[in-house]
Design a protein around this motif. Structure first.
Motif, PDB file in Angstrom:
ATOM      1  N   VAL A  76     -12.715  37.529  31.225  1.00 34.91           N
ATOM      2  CA  VAL A  76     -13.488  36.861  32.270  1.00 34.91           C
ATOM      3  C   VAL A  76     -14.709  37.710  32.580  1.00 34.91           C
ATOM      4  CG1 VAL A  76     -13.470  36.089  34.677  1.00 34.91           C
ATOM      5  CG2 VAL A  76     -11.425  35.790  33.252  1.00 34.91           C
ATOM      6  N   LEU A  77     -15.884  37.074  32.543  1.00 35.59           N
ATOM      7  CA  LEU A  77     -17.101  37.759  32.987  1.00 35.59           C
ATOM      8  C   LEU A  77     -17.191  37.591  34.497  1.00 35.59           C
ATOM      9  CD1 LEU A  77     -19.715  36.531  30.347  1.00 35.59           C
ATOM     10  CD2 LEU A  77     -18.595  38.762  30.467  1.00 35.59           C
ATOM     11  N   PRO A  78     -17.367  38.678  35.238  1.00 41.47           N
ATOM     12  CA  PRO A  78     -17.432  38.576  36.698  1.00 41.47           C
ATOM     13  C   PRO A  78     -18.538  37.620  37.156  1.00 41.47           C
ATOM     14  CG  PRO A  78     -17.242  40.858  36.016  1.00 41.47           C
ATOM     15  CD  PRO A  78     -17.484  40.054  34.772  1.00 41.47           C
ATOM     16  N   LYS A  79     -18.276  36.926  38.258  1.00 38.53           N
ATOM     17  CA  LYS A  79     -19.200  35.926  38.779  1.00 38.53           C
ATOM     18  C   LYS A  79     -20.594  36.490  39.032  1.00 38.53           C
ATOM     19  CE  LYS A  79     -19.841  32.599  42.476  1.00 38.53           C
ATOM     20  NZ  LYS A  79     -19.325  32.045  43.723  1.00 38.53           N
ATOM     21  N   ASP A  80     -20.678  37.672  39.634  1.00 42.45           N
ATOM     22  CA  ASP A  80     -22.000  38.238  39.936  1.00 42.45           C
ATOM     23  C   ASP A  80     -22.791  38.520  38.661  1.00 42.45           C
ATOM     24  OD1 ASP A  80     -20.171  40.475  39.537  1.00 42.45           O
ATOM     25  OD2 ASP A  80     -21.787  41.778  40.252  1.00 42.45           O
ATOM     26  N   VAL A  81     -22.115  38.928  37.587  1.00 44.53           N
ATOM     27  CA  VAL A  81     -22.794  39.182  36.309  1.00 44.53           C
ATOM     28  C   VAL A  81     -23.271  37.855  35.719  1.00 44.53           C
ATOM     29  CG1 VAL A  81     -22.485  40.017  33.938  1.00 44.53           C
ATOM     30  CG2 VAL A  81     -21.521  41.307  35.847  1.00 44.53           C
ATOM     31  N   ARG A  82     -22.409  36.836  35.744  1.00 43.22           N
ATOM     32  CA  ARG A  82     -22.805  35.512  35.242  1.00 43.22           C
ATOM     33  C   ARG A  82     -24.014  34.982  36.003  1.00 43.22           C
ATOM     34  NH1 ARG A  82     -17.262  34.383  35.981  1.00 43.22           N
ATOM     35  NH2 ARG A  82     -17.843  32.826  37.536  1.00 43.22           N
ATOM     36  N   ASP A  87     -22.765  27.101  28.621  1.00 41.15           N
ATOM     37  CA  ASP A  87     -23.725  27.929  27.885  1.00 41.15           C
ATOM     38  C   ASP A  87     -23.045  28.556  26.682  1.00 41.15           C
ATOM     39  OD1 ASP A  87     -25.748  27.381  29.659  1.00 41.15           O
ATOM     40  OD2 ASP A  87     -25.745  29.357  30.616  1.00 41.15           O
ATOM     41  N   LYS A  88     -23.812  28.783  25.635  1.00 37.83           N
ATOM     42  CA  LYS A  88     -23.293  29.434  24.441  1.00 37.83           C
ATOM     43  C   LYS A  88     -23.803  30.871  24.397  1.00 37.83           C
ATOM     44  CE  LYS A  88     -22.640  25.317  21.720  1.00 37.83           C
ATOM     45  NZ  LYS A  88     -21.240  25.216  21.954  1.00 37.83           N
ATOM     46  N   LEU A  89     -22.897  31.789  24.063  1.00 38.87           N
ATOM     47  CA  LEU A  89     -23.236  33.202  23.938  1.00 38.87           C
ATOM     48  C   LEU A  89     -22.989  33.644  22.503  1.00 38.87           C
ATOM     49  CD1 LEU A  89     -21.500  34.596  27.154  1.00 38.87           C
ATOM     50  CD2 LEU A  89     -23.886  33.919  26.883  1.00 38.87           C
ATOM     51  N   ALA A  90     -23.843  34.509  22.004  1.00 37.11           N
ATOM     52  CA  ALA A  90     -23.655  35.109  20.689  1.00 37.11           C
ATOM     53  C   ALA A  90     -23.013  36.473  20.902  1.00 37.11           C
ATOM     54  CB  ALA A  90     -24.999  35.274  19.975  1.00 37.11           C
ATOM     55  N   LEU A  91     -22.017  36.777  20.104  1.00 33.30           N
ATOM     56  CA  LEU A  91     -21.377  38.089  20.124  1.00 33.30           C
ATOM     57  C   LEU A  91     -22.001  38.903  19.001  1.00 33.30           C
ATOM     58  CD1 LEU A  91     -19.193  40.052  21.140  1.00 33.30           C
ATOM     59  CD2 LEU A  91     -17.632  38.988  19.507  1.00 33.30           C
ATOM     60  N   MET A 129     -25.135  37.826  24.153  1.00 28.23           N
ATOM     61  CA  MET A 129     -26.494  37.389  24.389  1.00 28.23           C
ATOM     62  C   MET A 129     -26.519  35.862  24.412  1.00 28.23           C
ATOM     63  SD  MET A 129     -29.802  38.133  22.024  1.00 28.23           S
ATOM     64  CE  MET A 129     -29.848  39.844  22.522  1.00 28.23           C
ATOM     65  N   LYS A 130     -27.271  35.290  25.323  1.00 29.81           N
ATOM     66  CA  LYS A 130     -27.411  33.835  25.340  1.00 29.81           C
ATOM     67  C   LYS A 130     -28.056  33.412  24.016  1.00 29.81           C
ATOM     68  CE  LYS A 130     -28.354  31.752  29.261  1.00 29.81           C
ATOM     69  NZ  LYS A 130     -29.012  31.375  30.526  1.00 29.81           N
ATOM     70  N   THR A 131     -27.518  32.349  23.408  1.00 34.23           N
ATOM     71  CA  THR A 131     -28.015  31.940  22.092  1.00 34.23           C
ATOM     72  C   THR A 131     -29.481  31.538  22.143  1.00 34.23           C
ATOM     73  OG1 THR A 131     -27.148  29.700  22.419  1.00 34.23           O
ATOM     74  CG2 THR A 131     -25.772  31.239  21.186  1.00 34.23           C
ATOM     75  N   GLU A 132     -29.952  31.045  23.265  1.00 40.70           N
ATOM     76  CA  GLU A 132     -31.368  30.677  23.359  1.00 40.70           C
ATOM     77  C   GLU A 132     -32.268  31.904  23.191  1.00 40.70           C
ATOM     78  OE1 GLU A 132     -31.817  30.432  28.188  1.00 40.70           O
ATOM     79  OE2 GLU A 132     -30.586  28.943  27.155  1.00 40.70           O
TER      80      GLU A 132
END
Length: 97
Positions: free
Chosen positions: A40-46, A55-59, A74-77
């Motif tokens: 889980v990514l913390p809400k404040d970080v999101r 949203d799509k994220l690249a690892l 990283m956000k794919t955009e």
């Protein structure tokens, strides 16, 4: 998804973002991976990263001596812009684009 060839890998030196030279790395939080491999990514970080449901994220990984030593999300955009920037000189040389 298969493994990328050495020539297809974008190195850390080639990766660029709009953060600029004076940006710094920060440990935002410590994440726990559950039995299903989820975290889980913390809400404040999101919120600060502008990450919303769907949203799509690249690892992105960095490898050292055969093992992955660093991971980044990283956000794919943003990733597509960096890939275009890296590939643009190659495409211009071939007349494609």
């Amino acid at each position: 998804m298969g493994k990328l060839k050495k020539s297809e890998i974008i190195t850390a030196n080639e990766m660029r973002c709009s953060c600029g030279q004076k940006s710094s790395c920060t440990v935002e939080s410590i994440l726990t991976i559950d039995d299903r491999g989820q975290m889980v990514l913390p809400k404040d970080v999101r919120e600060r990263a502008g990450i919303k449901p769907g949203d799509k994220l690249a690892l992105i990984s960095w490898e050292k001596e055969g093992s992955i030593c660093c991971l980044a999300l990283m956000k794919t955009e943003n990733l597509s812009g960096m890939v275009k920037e890296v590939l643009s000189p190659i495409l211009n040389d071939t007349g494609a684009e």
